[in-house]
Write a protein that holds these residues in place. Sequence first.
Motif, mmCIF file in Angstrom:
data_model
loop_
_atom_site.group_PDB
_atom_site.id
_atom_site.type_symbol
_atom_site.label_atom_id
_atom_site.label_comp_id
_atom_site.label_asym_id
_atom_site.label_seq_id
_atom_site.Cartn_x
_atom_site.Cartn_y
_atom_site.Cartn_z
ATOM 1 N N GLN A 98 0.859 -1.191 0.000
ATOM 2 C CA GLN A 98 0.000 0.000 0.000
ATOM 3 C C GLN A 98 0.888 1.230 0.000
ATOM 4 N N GLN A 99 0.336 2.297 -0.586
ATOM 5 C CA GLN A 99 1.062 3.564 -0.567
ATOM 6 C C GLN A 99 0.100 4.715 -0.821
ATOM 7 N N PHE A 100 0.412 5.843 -0.162
ATOM 8 C CA PHE A 100 -0.229 7.093 -0.553
ATOM 9 C C PHE A 100 0.606 7.702 -1.666
ATOM 10 N N VAL A 101 -0.052 8.180 -2.701
ATOM 11 C CA VAL A 101 0.641 8.894 -3.784
ATOM 12 C C VAL A 101 -0.001 10.268 -3.879
ATOM 13 N N THR A 102 0.808 11.307 -3.676
ATOM 14 C CA THR A 102 0.260 12.659 -3.671
ATOM 15 C C THR A 102 1.002 13.539 -4.660
ATOM 16 N N LYS A 103 0.216 14.265 -5.409
ATOM 17 C CA LYS A 103 0.781 15.233 -6.351
ATOM 18 C C LYS A 103 0.452 16.617 -5.833
ATOM 19 N N LEU A 104 1.477 17.370 -5.451
ATOM 20 C CA LEU A 104 1.245 18.771 -5.106
ATOM 21 C C LEU A 104 1.093 19.556 -6.414
ATOM 22 N N ASP A 113 4.042 13.985 -13.049
ATOM 23 C CA ASP A 113 3.552 13.043 -14.060
ATOM 24 C C ASP A 113 4.062 11.625 -13.754
ATOM 25 N N ILE A 114 3.194 10.644 -13.834
ATOM 26 C CA ILE A 114 3.613 9.233 -13.696
ATOM 27 C C ILE A 114 3.300 8.570 -15.031
ATOM 28 N N PRO A 115 4.348 8.261 -15.829
ATOM 29 C CA PRO A 115 4.106 7.747 -17.185
ATOM 30 C C PRO A 115 3.491 6.345 -17.176
ATOM 31 N N PHE A 116 3.070 5.932 -18.348
ATOM 32 C CA PHE A 116 2.425 4.624 -18.493
ATOM 33 C C PHE A 116 3.330 3.499 -17.994
ATOM 34 N N HIS A 117 2.735 2.628 -17.219
ATOM 35 C CA HIS A 117 3.474 1.470 -16.692
ATOM 36 C C HIS A 117 2.453 0.412 -16.292
ATOM 37 N N GLN A 118 2.966 -0.791 -16.059
ATOM 38 C CA GLN A 118 2.191 -1.857 -15.425
ATOM 39 C C GLN A 118 2.733 -1.996 -14.000
ATOM 40 N N ASP A 119 1.896 -2.326 -13.047
ATOM 41 C CA ASP A 119 2.432 -2.487 -11.689
ATOM 42 C C ASP A 119 3.414 -3.655 -11.634
ATOM 43 N N ASP A 120 3.206 -4.646 -12.505
ATOM 44 C CA ASP A 120 4.193 -5.728 -12.592
ATOM 45 C C ASP A 120 5.484 -5.286 -13.273
ATOM 46 N N LEU A 133 -6.043 -1.786 -6.275
ATOM 47 C CA LEU A 133 -7.181 -0.898 -6.044
ATOM 48 C C LEU A 133 -6.607 0.502 -5.886
ATOM 49 N N TRP A 134 -7.114 1.443 -6.672
ATOM 50 C CA TRP A 134 -6.678 2.834 -6.527
ATOM 51 C C TRP A 134 -7.883 3.650 -6.077
ATOM 52 N N VAL A 135 -7.692 4.416 -5.000
ATOM 53 C CA VAL A 135 -8.797 5.170 -4.408
ATOM 54 C C VAL A 135 -8.493 6.661 -4.466
ATOM 55 N N CYS A 146 -5.767 12.723 -12.638
ATOM 56 C CA CYS A 146 -6.516 11.463 -12.459
ATOM 57 C C CYS A 146 -5.782 10.320 -13.164
ATOM 58 N N LEU A 147 -6.239 9.110 -12.903
ATOM 59 C CA LEU A 147 -5.674 7.947 -13.583
ATOM 60 C C LEU A 147 -6.155 7.884 -15.032
ATOM 61 N N TRP A 148 -5.307 7.307 -15.852
ATOM 62 C CA TRP A 148 -5.660 6.907 -17.214
ATOM 63 C C TRP A 148 -5.351 5.411 -17.326
ATOM 64 N N LEU A 197 -1.931 -1.340 -18.340
ATOM 65 C CA LEU A 197 -1.161 -0.101 -18.492
ATOM 66 C C LEU A 197 -1.967 1.064 -17.941
ATOM 67 N N HIS A 198 -1.311 1.866 -17.109
ATOM 68 C CA HIS A 198 -1.982 3.041 -16.558
ATOM 69 C C HIS A 198 -0.957 4.133 -16.303
ATOM 70 N N ARG A 199 -1.454 5.329 -16.141
ATOM 71 C CA ARG A 199 -0.606 6.475 -15.841
ATOM 72 C C ARG A 199 -1.444 7.475 -15.058
ATOM 73 N N PRO A 208 -3.488 19.927 -3.447
ATOM 74 C CA PRO A 208 -2.887 18.594 -3.541
ATOM 75 C C PRO A 208 -3.871 17.563 -4.096
ATOM 76 N N ARG A 209 -3.317 16.559 -4.758
ATOM 77 C CA ARG A 209 -4.114 15.428 -5.244
ATOM 78 C C ARG A 209 -3.609 14.144 -4.598
ATOM 79 N N PRO A 210 -4.178 13.748 -3.432
ATOM 80 C CA PRO A 210 -3.778 12.494 -2.801
ATOM 81 C C PRO A 210 -4.588 11.311 -3.324
ATOM 82 N N LEU A 212 -4.805 6.716 -2.764
ATOM 83 C CA LEU A 212 -4.343 5.542 -2.010
ATOM 84 C C LEU A 212 -4.307 4.358 -2.965
ATOM 85 N N PHE A 213 -3.136 3.720 -3.001
ATOM 86 C CA PHE A 213 -2.879 2.596 -3.907
ATOM 87 C C PHE A 213 -2.730 1.345 -3.038
ATOM 88 N N VAL A 214 -3.494 0.298 -3.332
ATOM 89 C CA VAL A 214 -3.441 -0.926 -2.523
ATOM 90 C C VAL A 214 -3.334 -2.112 -3.478
#
Length: 244
Positions: A98-104, A113-120, A133-135, A146-148, A197-199, A208-210, A212-214
């Motif tokens: 789990q992690q909080f991801v925040t963009k100020l 920016d978080i470019p396209f990737h797979q969590d694997d 799960l992304w909340v 937002c997510l893409w 694939l998501h970004r 801020p844009r917080p 939660l990634f689980v």
Amino acid sequence: MRAMSALPPLTPEQIARYREEGFLPLGPVLGDAELAALRAEEERFRLSVAYGGPANQTLFVNVQLCHRSEPVRRFCTQGRHVPAVVQLLGPDVCLTHQQFVTKLPDRAEQRSDIPFHQDDGYGRLDPPHDLTLWVALVDVDETNGCLWVVPRSHARGLLEHGRAAVNPLLREAAAGADAIALPMRAGEGVAFTGLTLHRSGPNHSASPRPGLFVRYCHPHVKMASEGNRPVLEDPHSWMIAGRA
Ligand SMILES: O=C(O)CCC(=O)C(=O)O
């Protein structure tokens, strides 16, 4: 005031959609009190960590918080989304990350920016039997990062990831042009596979844009990025349904 109530079980159509598209919006997964508690926790961790990045850093990631935060632990292990995760991934399900991801606010720049990737493509699990799960912890849209997702991209298997051009700490995979934005209200969640694939874009709003990634997985997977260690040997892995 939104109170907590159980999510209705996923329908066969929703489960089929997840398998075909590689993602599934789940709607509200947090009540108002939980949302407020998780937002307070996100801020507490972000403000208490001395980040070593540049002074103008806008991307903040705080990982593995269950042993330090009762609201995070309760949500990850007993949140109203858990039965849906069990339907999609189970019956045996392990929490692995789990992690909080925040963009100020980035002003006009792209720093968060978080470019396209797979969590694997980051923490590879073998086999890739996992679900994220992304909340959204605030309302999110294309303005504030937002997510893409790229529908059906999970069918391409694990893609090659290189160092991201925008941030050398991140990884990036080639995506193609068929991504869709997922605007969400605060407290809503989306589930996607570890191969989807998501970004998320930069935050061009003033706040801020917080998020939660689980990440959940089957308890028998190996952590291929960490010497093939069985996932349950990791102290941050917890069984949440079924058995190992
Ligand atoms: O929170 C975000 O903006 C996206 C996070 C993400 O994609 C990830 O951590 O893999």
